[in-house]
Design a protein around this motif. Sequence first.
Motif, PDB file in Angstrom:
ATOM      1  N   PRO A   1       0.815  -1.234   0.000  1.00 40.40           N
ATOM      2  CA  PRO A   1       0.000   0.000   0.000  1.00 40.40           C
ATOM      3  C   PRO A   1       0.838   1.269   0.000  1.00 40.40           C
ATOM      4  O   PRO A   1       0.515   2.229  -0.693  1.00 40.40           O
ATOM      5  N   ARG A   2       1.937   1.299   0.786  1.00 39.84           N
ATOM      6  CA  ARG A   2       2.782   2.483   0.805  1.00 39.84           C
ATOM      7  C   ARG A   2       3.514   2.660  -0.522  1.00 39.84           C
ATOM      8  O   ARG A   2       3.717   3.790  -0.985  1.00 39.84           O
TER       9      ARG A   2
ATOM     10  N   LEU B   1       2.419   1.768  -3.491  1.00 40.60           N
ATOM     11  CA  LEU B   1       1.477   2.252  -4.498  1.00 40.60           C
ATOM     12  C   LEU B   1       1.181   3.737  -4.326  1.00 40.60           C
ATOM     13  O   LEU B   1       0.853   4.420  -5.297  1.00 40.60           O
ATOM     14  N   GLU B   2       1.295   4.234  -3.081  1.00 41.99           N
ATOM     15  CA  GLU B   2       1.046   5.660  -2.857  1.00 41.99           C
ATOM     16  C   GLU B   2       2.082   6.548  -3.549  1.00 41.99           C
ATOM     17  O   GLU B   2       1.801   7.699  -3.873  1.00 41.99           O
ATOM     18  N   THR B   3       3.258   6.015  -3.781  1.00 39.50           N
ATOM     19  CA  THR B   3       4.330   6.813  -4.377  1.00 39.50           C
ATOM     20  C   THR B   3       4.330   6.779  -5.896  1.00 39.50           C
ATOM     21  O   THR B   3       5.097   7.516  -6.520  1.00 39.50           O
TER      22      THR B   3
ATOM     23  N   ASP C   1       2.991   7.377  -9.696  1.00 39.74           N
ATOM     24  CA  ASP C   1       2.086   8.195 -10.487  1.00 39.74           C
ATOM     25  C   ASP C   1       1.317   7.304 -11.463  1.00 39.74           C
ATOM     26  O   ASP C   1       1.494   6.082 -11.486  1.00 39.74           O
TER      27      ASP C   1
ATOM     28  N   LEU D   1       2.169   3.407 -12.476  1.00 43.08           N
ATOM     29  CA  LEU D   1       1.219   2.375 -12.075  1.00 43.08           C
ATOM     30  C   LEU D   1       0.756   1.569 -13.284  1.00 43.08           C
ATOM     31  O   LEU D   1       0.624   0.340 -13.215  1.00 43.08           O
TER      32      LEU D   1
END
Length: 311
Positions: free
Chosen positions: A84-85, A87-89, A91, A95
């Motif tokens: 999850p962390r 994927l937060e980074t 763009d 992705l």
Amino acid sequence: MNSLLAAAPPVPPHRFQDSHFSPNRTMASPSSSRKRKASLSPSPEGDPMSTSPAMPNARLPTNTTPRSIKRARPNLTGKPLSIPRLLETLDAKSLRSVIQALCDKHGSAIQEEIRHLAPRPSVSSTLQVLREYQHTMNAAFPIGDNPGSDYSYNRVRHHLNTLLDALSDFTPQFLPPVEPQSSTSLTYLDGVMSIIHELPQWDSASHNLVKENAYEEIARAWGCVIREASKRGGGIQLQYGGWDDKLRRHNELAGGRLAEAVNELRQRLGWMAAGRGPGADHPEAQSSIRQQLFSGTYGPGAASMRTGTGW
């Protein structure tokens, strides 16, 4: 005289000080220099000089347990980020690259899973993607050169093909039976027509074949949607959406390349394009049309359709 003074008795020092001077306040009496012994157990009730109020039933505060505080880890070592962390980074471009790599590695199984979990693309989001491709193509034109020359074509050919490939891939997504809503299909076709109209016109006829093919493909898409929309609710989506005027205007901008779609619309809803037939204004005829609309049997091929399906 000297004998008289010598005979007079001297004045005591202490009496002279008492009559002329106030006693020295800084001097402590012998009794005050002694320390006062504290009482063993003074009671507020028995001590009249005590200024503390009596609290026979007062409840003293209890010792509360402090809130748990996250302590620093004593042995801090490096470790990878959680998914999850991570994927937060990422763009949007990164992705997409990760998902595409997973699809290429794991085959059709994960592709079907992604297609099942991902929301359906909307008309606005799809048109935005196509507009971005179009903007990239327009930005590749050389400055100061003839926009229809072969040199300009070679400069933008890659971006032009990318735009047309995306157009060919997105269009089937908004056609029946994949898209059940006729209004959504018509809105998409109306939106992409402006993109096709704005495609560059080249000096060489061979370079214009890609634009001709785009008009031909979109004309077939119009015909497919018109045939399906005419079966649903007696073609009410076509009747009250003003699509006959919109399609006619698109055909004029396309130089008559959408004539097939225009003829399809006139065939399905000829009474709107060429005027109502005799007796259409009669109350019995209007009542019959109304009943067909409510039952879903109005229009060609709509005998088995029910009202509201596919709207």
